[in-house]
Design an enzyme around this catalytic site. Structure first.
Site, PDB file in Angstrom:
ATOM      1  N   ASP A 386      -3.499  13.175  77.638  1.00 15.14           N
ATOM      2  CA  ASP A 386      -2.584  12.077  77.349  1.00 15.14           C
ATOM      3  C   ASP A 386      -1.159  12.577  77.193  1.00 15.14           C
ATOM      4  O   ASP A 386      -0.907  13.521  76.434  1.00 15.14           O
ATOM      5  CB  ASP A 386      -3.021  11.406  76.043  1.00 15.14           C
ATOM      6  CG  ASP A 386      -3.080   9.899  76.164  1.00 15.14           C
ATOM      7  OD1 ASP A 386      -2.640   9.382  77.193  1.00 15.14           O
ATOM      8  OD2 ASP A 386      -3.580   9.260  75.224  1.00 15.14           O
ATOM      9  N   HIS A 388       2.978  11.147  76.568  1.00  9.72           N
ATOM     10  CA  HIS A 388       3.911  10.056  76.293  1.00  9.72           C
ATOM     11  C   HIS A 388       5.318  10.603  76.402  1.00  9.72           C
ATOM     12  O   HIS A 388       5.648  11.614  75.778  1.00  9.72           O
ATOM     13  CB  HIS A 388       3.647   9.437  74.926  1.00  9.72           C
ATOM     14  CG  HIS A 388       2.317   8.750  74.861  1.00  9.72           C
ATOM     15  ND1 HIS A 388       1.177   9.384  74.403  1.00  9.72           N
ATOM     16  CD2 HIS A 388       1.940   7.508  75.237  1.00  9.72           C
ATOM     17  CE1 HIS A 388       0.149   8.550  74.499  1.00  9.72           C
ATOM     18  NE2 HIS A 388       0.586   7.402  74.998  1.00  9.72           N
TER      19      HIS A 388
END
Length: 646
Positions: A386, A388
């Site tokens: 992940d 971001h």
């Protein structure tokens, strides 16, 4: 006159009242014979319908739109056949789905394999009769009377959401030979226009997917434009069965799903965990090279966090149940993003820090319904690679362009190179301002265009908080898998009041990009196993070389070779079991070991080995240094083919 524009820009003038058949015939007799339906400005019509002027496209059976019409039309004759053979059956809905169709019925007894044979035979009789599909538009009262003995159809007619079969007070019904069904259409002109089909299986289903409602019987089928296309599909199904990652995972001793742990929760065995480590190590190295900063977040958090992020309001049904601890409510995290937001918010940020790229290989938990859990490709505990990215408005488009290129480069390293993409736009239920959604969608589309990646639009398919790009890859047997996702999110920065100090010394709101590259480690692992049928690339194989003695007296030399290979950084092992040489070599092949090295008397004397590859290549009297050079060259070739930066 009615004016139409053909796909190549040619203008076609026909008399008022022209139908789809008229348009197809005017273009050419061959196309008229192949035509199933027609679209005008994206709206689909039956060939018999009078068309409005506009940009026209003839839909044929060898197109995706044509196959969907074939499948939905075949679903109708399935329902017709069932009600012919079982007059008391109540029929509900029968949509086209990927590669096929289904129809749900309420019947006294579950369908059997023998029943499917009878139903399929009756369907073929209906096809041979070439029954016309005739569209009628009736009022709601007329439709209710027509389907008075079919309670599920009456419920559909009475429901608020009748968009599938109605416009206002007008209900569309299709009739063939006196049998009727609700449908918005379009359908093929007649049953003789259907291609070839096969009923596949039966299953239980709940009406409207609601466990509190009636239990129904679902019949699944597949339909294609020709016998050849159907045969090809059935071959792909058989290949998929052979490549099923669940079976391969057991055969190669990679992972398992013990009942004592719970559904959808895997444990990784040593060889599987090693492959997973190789994947994760490669991912970490590539992210570090590309300017990402590593972060780590906990597996649980108080409900306050998910209240602010909106997950409890929008996603709660997919989260594990609430836990009460020390007077507070806690949840297993379904996503990593709120934690990364808190890291950004932990101190004052300057525009000089942006873009700030955070990366975590973090496990999340989602309470998938038991009916959709499927090996590693649909689990309840999944690990996402992940990222971001927090950036300024000016950085949004270039950051997205860089992200798409990064994603494609990483996937190519794993031997995947046939890419497709979907751009999913604002759904009906969303948070934020429409202009923000439009800006984010435009930025994502620009990134796809820059990458030259073919894509299609999925209207309304975005998450509640963001539009997204889904990157799909085609595997060795032609299946499309959705892998990487990129989302532009204006909402979380607002919900958590994120700010950074700009070069004007004023506070500004950052943009936030969500990006999962593999999708999840588990699912990507399963896809790789099926793509390669378990024969992973050499760089990913848990055992790259197995050294096999012809007899026990050759074991000391085998262990020396194993030590040399391990010392050079290769994954090698010695098979010192009691089986015969043939059995050992067969086991190495079944375990998909890339290279088996055979050591006999001459090899001990001359410093050579025999090489047997998993593809059947057999070479004798190869000096060990020569084999090492070959192994190194194979690994270098894999890296070059994948565009690796290592």
């Amino acid at each position: 006159m009615a004016t139409f524009t053909l796909p190549d820009g040619t203008r076609l003038d026909l008399p008022e009242g022209a139908t789809g058949t008229d348009v197809a015939t005017a273009i050419g007799p061959g196309l008229a014979r192949a035509a199933l339906a027609v679209s005008v400005d994206g709206d689909e019509y039956d060939l018999a319908s009078v068309l409005p002027p506009g940009k026209v496209n003839i839909i044929t059976g060898d197109s995706e739109a044509g196959r969907e019409i074939l499948r939905h039309s075949t679903a109708h004759i399935l329902a017709q056949a069932v009600t012919d053979l079982y007059p008391d059956a109540k029929y509900t809905i029968g949509p086209a789905v990927e590669d096929g169709f289904y129809y749900d019925f309420e019947v006294a007894q579950p369908f059997t394999e023998t029943d499917l044979d009878r139903i399929e035979a009756r369907m073929r009789e209906i096809v041979d009769a070439d029954q016309a599909f005739v569209r009628h538009e009736v009022s709601r009262d007329e439709a209710t009377a027509l389907f008075a003995d079919q309670p599920y159809k009456v419920e559909i007619i009475d429901s608020v959401d009748t968009g599938e079969v109605a416009e206002g007070n007008v209900i569309s019904v299709y009739e063939n030979e006196g049998w009727n069904d609700l449908c918005r259409g379009p359908h093929v002109p007649s049953t003789g226009h259907l291609g070839d089909f096969k009923l596949m299986r039966t299953a239980g289903a709940y009406w409207r997917g609601d466990e509190t409602k009636a239990q129904l019987q679902r019949i699944y089928g597949t339909a294609w434009e020709s016998k050849k296309a159907l045969k090809s599909y059935l071959h792909r199904l058989e290949e998929a069965r052979k490549r099923d990652h669940r079976r391969i995972g057991t055969d190669l001793d990679l992972f398992s799903f013990p009942e004592e742990i719970g559904s959808g929760l895997a444990v990784w065995h040593p060889k599987g965990a090693l492959v997973r480590k190789l994947m994760e190590d490669f991912s970490r190295a590539e992210h570090e090279r590309s300017g990402y900063q590593f972060v780590v977040s906990p597996h649980v958090a108080k409900s306050d966090l998910f209240e602010i992020s909106g997950h409890l309001g929008w996603y709660r049904e997919n989260m594990y149940p609430e836990m009460q601890l020390e007077g507070a409510s806690y949840f297993l995290k379904p996503m990593n993003c709120p934690f990364h937001v808190l890291i950004f918010r932990s101190r004052t940020r300057s525009y000089r820090e942006l873009p700030l790229r955070m990366f975590e290989i973090g496990t999340v938990y989602r309470y998938e319904r038991s009916g959709v859990i499927h090996g590693l490709t649909r689990v309840r505990g999944l690990t996402q690679d992940d990222a971001h990215i927090f950036c300024t408005p000016d950085q949004l488009v270039p950051e997205l362009e860089s992200l798409v290129a990064f994603v494609l480069r990483i996937l190519r390293r794993f031997g995947l190179d046939d890419f497709h993409a979907t751009l999913s736009t604002r759904p009906e239920k969303f948070v934020g301002k429409i202009e923000e959604w439009d800006e984010a969608t435009a930025a994502l589309e620009q990134a796809l265009r820059t990458a030259g990646l073919p894509y299609e639009i999925d209207p309304g398919g975005g998450a509640f908080y963001a539009p997204k790009i889904d990157i799909k890859v085609k595997d060795a047997i032609g299946r499309l898998w959705q892998l990487s996702t990129l989302q532009v999110d204006f909402q979380l920065p607002q919900l958590f009041d994120l700010r950074f100090a700009g070069d004007d010394n004023a506070e500004h709101r950052p943009f936030m990009i969500h990006r999962a590259l593999f999708g999840s480690i588990e699912r990507f692992f399963g896809i790789l196993l099926e793509h390669y049928a378990g024969a992973l690339p050499v760089w990913l194989s848990p055992v790259q070389v197995e050294v096999v003695p012809v007899a026990d007296r050759h074991l000391p030399r085998c262990r020396e070779i194993e030590g040399e290979l391990r010392g050079a950084g290769y994954r090698a092992s010695v098979n010192d079991g009691d089986e015969s040489l043939g059995a050992k070599l067969r086991n190495a092949r079944l375990q998909r070991v890339p290279f088996a090295l055979i050591v006999g008397d001459d090899d001990v004397a001359n410093g050579t080995v025999g090489i047997k590859t998993r593809t059947g290549e057999d070479t004798r009297d190869v000096p060990v240094p020569e084999f090492v050079a070959r192994l190194e060259a194979d690994l270098a070739e894999e890296a070059a083919a994948g565009g690796a930066s290592e």
